[in-house]
Design a protein around this motif. Structure first.
Motif, PDB file in Angstrom:
ATOM      1  N   LEU A  30     -19.597 -16.510  34.969  1.00 26.37           N
ATOM      2  CA  LEU A  30     -20.257 -15.876  36.119  1.00 26.37           C
ATOM      3  C   LEU A  30     -21.249 -14.800  35.671  1.00 26.37           C
ATOM      4  CD1 LEU A  30     -17.215 -15.500  38.567  1.00 26.37           C
ATOM      5  CD2 LEU A  30     -19.117 -17.119  38.731  1.00 26.37           C
ATOM      6  N   TRP A  86     -17.412 -25.296  30.809  1.00 27.59           N
ATOM      7  CA  TRP A  86     -17.407 -25.290  32.265  1.00 27.59           C
ATOM      8  C   TRP A  86     -16.670 -26.494  32.883  1.00 27.59           C
ATOM      9  CZ3 TRP A  86     -19.427 -29.139  35.285  1.00 27.59           C
ATOM     10  CH2 TRP A  86     -20.335 -30.015  34.701  1.00 27.59           C
ATOM     11  N   MET A 110     -16.751 -24.101  45.348  1.00 26.56           N
ATOM     12  CA  MET A 110     -17.700 -24.653  44.405  1.00 26.56           C
ATOM     13  C   MET A 110     -18.739 -25.458  45.180  1.00 26.56           C
ATOM     14  SD  MET A 110     -16.749 -23.649  41.395  1.00 26.56           S
ATOM     15  CE  MET A 110     -15.303 -22.886  40.652  1.00 26.56           C
ATOM     16  N   HIS A 112     -22.388 -27.615  44.954  1.00 28.37           N
ATOM     17  CA  HIS A 112     -23.328 -28.331  44.089  1.00 28.37           C
ATOM     18  C   HIS A 112     -24.746 -28.017  44.559  1.00 28.37           C
ATOM     19  CE1 HIS A 112     -25.172 -32.386  42.668  1.00 28.37           C
ATOM     20  NE2 HIS A 112     -25.275 -31.459  41.726  1.00 28.37           N
ATOM     21  N   ARG A 113     -25.500 -27.320  43.721  1.00 27.52           N
ATOM     22  CA  ARG A 113     -26.856 -26.935  44.110  1.00 27.52           C
ATOM     23  C   ARG A 113     -27.741 -28.155  44.347  1.00 27.52           C
ATOM     24  NH1 ARG A 113     -26.382 -22.711  39.819  1.00 27.52           N
ATOM     25  NH2 ARG A 113     -26.091 -20.693  40.868  1.00 27.52           N
ATOM     26  N   GLU A 118     -20.409 -28.156  49.467  1.00 21.33           N
ATOM     27  CA  GLU A 118     -19.165 -27.870  48.764  1.00 21.33           C
ATOM     28  C   GLU A 118     -18.609 -29.211  48.285  1.00 21.33           C
ATOM     29  OE1 GLU A 118     -14.959 -25.442  49.461  1.00 21.33           O
ATOM     30  OE2 GLU A 118     -16.424 -25.615  51.084  1.00 21.33           O
ATOM     31  N   THR A 295     -25.247 -25.858  35.114  1.00 21.81           N
ATOM     32  CA  THR A 295     -26.238 -24.987  35.756  1.00 21.81           C
ATOM     33  C   THR A 295     -26.393 -25.277  37.239  1.00 21.81           C
ATOM     34  OG1 THR A 295     -27.967 -26.543  35.080  1.00 21.81           O
ATOM     35  CG2 THR A 295     -27.549 -24.659  33.636  1.00 21.81           C
ATOM     36  N   GLU A 296     -25.842 -26.406  37.713  1.00 24.55           N
ATOM     37  CA  GLU A 296     -25.989 -26.788  39.112  1.00 24.55           C
ATOM     38  C   GLU A 296     -24.735 -26.532  39.936  1.00 24.55           C
ATOM     39  OE1 GLU A 296     -27.066 -30.865  38.865  1.00 24.55           O
ATOM     40  OE2 GLU A 296     -29.113 -30.477  38.133  1.00 24.55           O
ATOM     41  N   SER A 298     -22.474 -23.821  41.690  1.00 26.62           N
ATOM     42  CA  SER A 298     -22.510 -22.456  42.194  1.00 26.62           C
ATOM     43  C   SER A 298     -21.108 -22.028  42.621  1.00 26.62           C
ATOM     44  CB  SER A 298     -23.465 -22.359  43.390  1.00 26.62           C
ATOM     45  OG  SER A 298     -23.439 -21.072  43.970  1.00 26.62           O
ATOM     46  N   GLU A 300     -18.861 -19.526  44.712  1.00 26.94           N
ATOM     47  CA  GLU A 300     -18.994 -18.643  45.864  1.00 26.94           C
ATOM     48  C   GLU A 300     -17.614 -18.194  46.329  1.00 26.94           C
ATOM     49  OE1 GLU A 300     -21.260 -20.628  48.861  1.00 26.94           O
ATOM     50  OE2 GLU A 300     -22.966 -21.029  47.518  1.00 26.94           O
TER      51      GLU A 300
END
Length: 303
Positions: A30, A86, A110, A112-113, A118, A295-296, A298, A300
């Protein structure tokens, strides 16, 4: 890695089987880099944090970088090897989120960008892209593999209670936070199901095997049934919950064999039955089916 020592499996299980290591890595992924930030985020003593950061640096997970020359202050920056962990953290999160109700902290969401949704990771084969169940994969020891070499080295670790939920990863630690637990679980995924199977493969004292089997049954990871030869010889089989832990084990092994190559060759070799290719892990998004990249993903706060 030199020949004859602890192999990639043992080294990896020793790393991820320590709850402090997982918590430190969670914050590192993070963006945390500095000693004081970990001290602020975690209920961890100076001595324990210092030992863990030193060990993770020695393993090549962190690089110690000076950021203030006058006072000689350093930060711990994830290396490529460290960032590559990761998938292990992601599969642990997914399993705990699905199968474990009690957590000291609320698990994060989690997202996914790539698709903005989610998601949960779908475990699959990198060669053919298909989703995979543990029963779809054949495997066994490779040139550097053996039960003795795959047992994690004994370390001082923070253990969570499997019944009180004392930790962010309570049941994960019950499964891999003990050197014999991790090895017994691996034996189950390789087809062991009788007490004597576990005893012969692990070489552990019978009292330890009995205790581990009891804990796994209490957690609902194993189910016991009368043996085929004699009803009083119990047989232990992985439940749906137990099989669902397979992605954690396989992402960890996949990481370890990429980064800790033994002189003799891999510790474990696997084949995907459906496509006939050497099995390597692929994680995809269950919402859009795209390949997941670190990297994709996120992280939260939970809802």
């Amino acid at each position: 890695m030199p020949a004859g020592g602890t192999n990639a499996v043992g080294l990896t299980l020793g790393l991820i089987g320590d709850e402090w290591n997982l918590l430190i890595l969670r914050y590192a992924l993070l963006g945390v880099r500095r000693y004081g930030e970990w001290r602020k985020a975690l209920p961890i003593s100076h001595a324990v944090l210092t030992r863990r950061l030193s060990a993770l640096t020695e393993m090549g997970v962190f690089e110690r970088v000076e950021y203030q020359a006058s006072a000689r202050r350093f930060e711990y920056v994830l290396t490529r090897r460290g960032r590559d962990l990761w998938p292990v953290l992601l599969t642990i999160w997914a399993w705990e989120s699905r199968w474990v109700t009690a957590h000291v902290e609320q698990l994060p969401r989690m997202v996914h960008r790539g698709c903005g949704q989610e998601f949960r990771p779908v475990f699959g084969c990198a060669a053919c892209g298909r989703a995979v169940d543990p029963r779809d994969v054949d495997g066994g020891f490779g040139p550097s593999g053996s039960w003795n070499r795959s047992v994690p080295e004994v370390t001082t670790r923070r253990r969570s209670s499997s019944t009180e939920g004392a930790g962010l990863f309570p049941e994960t630690m019950a499964l891999i936070g003990n050197r014999w637990s991790a090895t017994l679980l691996g034996a189950a995924f390789q087809g062991a199901h009788r007490f004597r199977d576990f005893e012969q493969r692990l070489g552990a004292p019978p009292t330890i095997i009995s205790d581990r089997l009891r804990v796994f049954c209490e957690l609902g990871v194993f189910a016991q049934s009368p043996g085929a030869e004699r009803a009083d010889w119990l047989s232990y089989h992985l439940t749906e919950k137990g099989r669902a832990f397979y992605p954690v084990i396989m992402t960890a092994i996949d990481w370890g064999q990429r980064w800790f190559r033994a002189a003799e060759g891999p510790a474990l070799v696997y084949t995907h039955r459906e496509c006939g290719q050497d099995f390597q892990v692929r994680l995809s998004c269950n919402q859009c089916s795209a390949l997941l990249r670190g990297t994709e993903v996120s992280v939260e706060p939970g809802a």
